[in-house]
Each structure stands twice: as structure tokens, then as C-alpha cells.
Design a protein around this motif. Structure first.
Motif, mmCIF file in Angstrom:
data_model
loop_
_atom_site.group_PDB
_atom_site.id
_atom_site.type_symbol
_atom_site.label_atom_id
_atom_site.label_comp_id
_atom_site.label_asym_id
_atom_site.label_seq_id
_atom_site.Cartn_x
_atom_site.Cartn_y
_atom_site.Cartn_z
ATOM 1 N N ALA A 20 17.430 46.140 59.902
ATOM 2 C CA ALA A 20 17.335 47.303 59.884
ATOM 3 C C ALA A 20 15.873 48.451 60.250
ATOM 4 C CB ALA A 20 17.961 47.732 59.033
ATOM 5 N N PHE A 21 14.917 47.428 59.464
ATOM 6 C CA PHE A 21 14.102 48.202 59.269
ATOM 7 C C PHE A 21 12.202 48.299 61.050
ATOM 8 C CE2 PHE A 21 8.823 48.153 57.674
ATOM 9 C CZ PHE A 21 8.874 49.324 56.995
ATOM 10 N N PHE A 22 12.690 46.850 60.806
ATOM 11 C CA PHE A 22 11.596 46.864 62.510
ATOM 12 C C PHE A 22 12.116 47.464 63.919
ATOM 13 C CE2 PHE A 22 9.985 42.095 60.770
ATOM 14 C CZ PHE A 22 9.297 42.448 59.568
ATOM 15 N N PRO A 23 13.171 46.843 64.314
ATOM 16 C CA PRO A 23 13.518 47.978 65.100
ATOM 17 C C PRO A 23 13.028 49.546 65.421
ATOM 18 C CG PRO A 23 15.809 46.653 64.612
ATOM 19 C CD PRO A 23 14.560 46.494 63.595
ATOM 20 N N GLN A 24 12.825 50.171 64.289
ATOM 21 C CA GLN A 24 12.083 51.679 64.378
ATOM 22 C C GLN A 24 10.756 51.746 64.973
ATOM 23 O OE1 GLN A 24 12.843 53.868 60.626
ATOM 24 N NE2 GLN A 24 14.293 51.681 59.688
ATOM 25 N N PHE A 25 10.560 50.447 64.641
ATOM 26 C CA PHE A 25 8.819 50.412 65.124
ATOM 27 C C PHE A 25 8.584 49.828 66.845
ATOM 28 C CE2 PHE A 25 8.601 50.824 60.440
ATOM 29 C CZ PHE A 25 7.772 51.808 60.480
ATOM 30 N N ILE A 26 9.417 48.615 67.139
ATOM 31 C CA ILE A 26 10.116 48.455 68.166
ATOM 32 C C ILE A 26 10.164 48.916 69.332
ATOM 33 C CG2 ILE A 26 10.917 45.924 69.842
ATOM 34 C CD1 ILE A 26 11.165 45.055 67.320
ATOM 35 N N SER A 27 9.881 48.871 70.978
ATOM 36 C CA SER A 27 9.388 50.121 72.456
ATOM 37 C C SER A 27 9.339 49.245 72.571
ATOM 38 C CB SER A 27 8.623 51.216 72.468
ATOM 39 O OG SER A 27 8.811 51.732 73.402
ATOM 40 N N PRO A 28 11.219 48.580 72.958
ATOM 41 C CA PRO A 28 11.017 47.771 74.261
ATOM 42 C C PRO A 28 10.648 47.995 76.073
ATOM 43 C CG PRO A 28 13.070 48.431 73.564
ATOM 44 C CD PRO A 28 12.303 49.670 73.123
ATOM 45 N N SER A 29 10.193 49.676 76.186
ATOM 46 C CA SER A 29 8.931 50.199 77.396
ATOM 47 C C SER A 29 7.663 49.727 77.195
ATOM 48 C CB SER A 29 9.570 51.783 77.792
ATOM 49 O OG SER A 29 8.816 52.118 76.021
ATOM 50 N N VAL A 30 7.346 49.395 76.235
ATOM 51 C CA VAL A 30 5.974 48.355 75.907
ATOM 52 C C VAL A 30 5.603 47.277 75.896
ATOM 53 C CG1 VAL A 30 4.261 48.452 74.290
ATOM 54 C CG2 VAL A 30 5.746 50.383 73.934
ATOM 55 N N GLY A 31 6.484 46.411 75.490
ATOM 56 C CA GLY A 31 6.610 45.260 76.174
ATOM 57 C C GLY A 31 8.123 44.140 75.786
ATOM 58 N N SER A 32 7.658 42.889 75.350
ATOM 59 C CA SER A 32 8.739 41.550 74.537
ATOM 60 C C SER A 32 8.792 42.354 73.090
ATOM 61 C CB SER A 32 8.555 40.577 74.825
ATOM 62 O OG SER A 32 9.176 39.375 74.513
ATOM 63 N N VAL A 33 10.637 42.336 73.463
ATOM 64 C CA VAL A 33 11.225 43.093 71.955
ATOM 65 C C VAL A 33 11.186 42.162 71.047
ATOM 66 C CG1 VAL A 33 13.370 43.322 70.516
ATOM 67 C CG2 VAL A 33 12.747 44.522 72.843
ATOM 68 N N THR A 34 10.792 40.409 71.733
ATOM 69 C CA THR A 34 11.210 39.170 70.687
ATOM 70 C C THR A 34 9.456 39.237 70.298
ATOM 71 O OG1 THR A 34 12.633 38.039 72.292
ATOM 72 C CG2 THR A 34 11.078 37.026 70.784
ATOM 73 N N VAL A 35 8.330 39.343 71.170
ATOM 74 C CA VAL A 35 6.814 38.975 70.884
ATOM 75 C C VAL A 35 6.861 40.403 69.850
ATOM 76 C CG1 VAL A 35 4.744 39.625 71.714
ATOM 77 C CG2 VAL A 35 6.418 38.120 72.639
ATOM 78 N N GLN A 36 7.272 41.717 69.470
ATOM 79 C CA GLN A 36 6.668 42.656 68.344
ATOM 80 C C GLN A 36 7.306 42.687 67.507
ATOM 81 O OE1 GLN A 36 6.670 46.541 70.270
ATOM 82 N NE2 GLN A 36 8.280 45.942 72.362
ATOM 83 N N PHE A 37 8.563 41.768 67.505
ATOM 84 C CA PHE A 37 9.500 41.393 66.674
ATOM 85 C C PHE A 37 8.550 40.741 65.410
ATOM 86 C CE2 PHE A 37 12.752 40.129 63.174
ATOM 87 C CZ PHE A 37 13.341 40.991 62.805
ATOM 88 N N LEU A 38 8.206 39.361 66.380
ATOM 89 C CA LEU A 38 7.053 38.075 65.840
ATOM 90 C C LEU A 38 6.076 39.481 65.279
ATOM 91 C CD1 LEU A 38 7.811 35.564 68.467
ATOM 92 C CD2 LEU A 38 8.639 35.212 65.326
ATOM 93 N N LEU A 39 5.310 39.918 66.071
ATOM 94 C CA LEU A 39 4.316 40.870 65.550
ATOM 95 C C LEU A 39 4.134 41.859 64.253
ATOM 96 C CD1 LEU A 39 1.060 41.718 65.555
ATOM 97 C CD2 LEU A 39 1.583 43.000 67.308
#
Length: 212
Positions: free
Chosen positions: A133-152
Motif C-alpha cells: 500500500a505504501f511503496f507504490p506511492q513513490f514508484i513511477s513505472p516511467s522512471v525504470g524497473s518497478v522491481t528495482v524501485q521496490f527493492l530500493l
């Protein structure tokens, strides 16, 4: 991911982590029961459990878990039952610690504490719900891999949690030390620790997919 987004996440995550939750109370209970070292090890164990949820969320396993009412219910009640078991075990402990020299016995091995702490967090589906619920608010698919952003984001969150949980462990340990030295105080310690576990178990049992 932009630097400004990362900082916004850090500030938001820190604000949430500082507020004591079930994991913090669990760690504090361990510190009161056995001391600072046990509390710090518990914090590391909880962070490992949190890391498992981060990895699961990154690869989509948590999302699958949350769409299955049966899977959620099984994991939820297993985790709740384990916490309640720990609480009852502590409450009905027959160890008699009459003197300061005997206040350290019996002591659980740190390896076992680490394993139990990690297991408690892994079996807490509410952690997975929160991350999803929390992480997707700071993730942008257009920036790069969603998986990598989630892990970061997960790495940052877990790191902040370790620091905060460690401080709570030290604080609880100092409280525990003041309670040592008498038969009465040792009984109070067991009751506080036991009730902490049981309350956490009850809260876990009533967790629902709609809550974070």
C-alpha cells in the motif's frame, strides 16, 4: 527514481517507523525479558522478516497472497497463534529468579531469538499489506524497473527500521534492568512480556486485508 522522491520517502517512512507498532512492542518485550543484546538481536530478526516481505512484494508474491482470502487467513492465524504461544509460555514460566545472580537464567540463545523474531515478522501478513500500500506511492513505472524501485525503497525502509527498533530495544533494556533483583519484579517482567505477546497475537488475528 528522482532524489527528491527518495527523500520524501525517507521522511514519510521515518515518521511512520518512529510510532511504536507491534514489531516495536515485540522487540521491547524481548529486551525487558532478557536484556539489550536480546532486544537488538530481535530487531535484526524482525528486519530479516521485513526483508522477506520486501523481496516477496518486489516479485509479486505478496500481491498474490493478498488476493487469496484462504492464504491470508492461514498465514494470519499461524502468526497470531505463535505470538500467543510465546506469551502463554512466558506467563506460565516456572523459573524462579530470586536473586540478582539468578536473574539471567534461563536465557534463550541469541540464535533462537533471532529465528523466532524473523519468523514472527515473516508470518505477519499485515507487513506485506503495508508495503504494497505504501511503496507504490513513490514508484513511477516511467522512471525504470518497478522491481528495482521496490527493492530500493524496501532497503531504505528496513535500514531505518533497524536503527529505530535498536533504540527502542536499548530503552526497554534499561527499563528491564531496573525491574531486576527481586522475585516480585521478575514476576512482573514475565507478566509484562507475556501480555505483550498475547496482545500482539490477538491484534494479528484480527488483521484484515483492508487495513494497513
Amino acid at each position: 527514481m528522482e532524489f527528491s522522491t527518495i527523500w520524501l520517502f525517507v521522511i514519510s517512512a521515518a515518521a511512520l517507523i518512529i510510532i511504536p507498532g507491534p514489531a516495536v512492542f515485540y522487540i521491547m518485550a524481548r529486551s525487558i525479558e532478557q536484556g539489550k543484546k536480546a532486544g537488538l538481536v530481535s530487531a535484526l530478526g524482525v528486519s530479516l522478516g521485513g526483508s522477506v516481505h520486501v523481496l516477496a512484494g518486489a516479485i509479486g508474491v505478496s500481491a498474490i497472497l493478498m488476493t487469496s482470502a484462504t492464504a491470508f487467513t492461514i498465514v494470519k492465524y499461524l502468526g497470531a497463534a505463535y505470538l500467543i504461544y510465546l506469551g502463554c509460555k512466558t506467563l506460565f514460566s516456572t523459573s524462579d529468579r530470586k536473586t540478582p545472580e539468578n536473574t539471567q537464567a534461563p536465557r534463550k540463545k541469541l540464535g533462537k531469538i533471532f529465528y523466532q523474531s524473523a519468523l514472527v515478522e515473516v508470518m505477519n501478513p499485515k507487513t506485506a499489506l503495508f508495503f504494497l500500500a505504501f511503496f507504490p506511492q513513490f514508484i513511477s513505472p516511467s522512471v525504470g524497473s518497478v522491481t528495482v524501485q521496490f527493492l530500493l525503497l524496501g532497503t531504505i525502509f528496513v535500514t531505518l527500521a533497524i536503527i529505530c527498533d535498536g533504540l527502542y530495544a536499548v530503552l526497554a533494556a534499561s527499563i528491564g534492568k531496573r525491574m531486576l533483583g527481586s522475585k516480585v519484579s521478575s514476576k512482573v517482567q514475565n507478566r509484562i512480556t507475556g501480555y505483550f505477546y498475547i496482545v500482539l497475537g490477538v491484534f494479528s488475528a484480527f488483521a484484515s486485508p483492508s487495513k494497513t
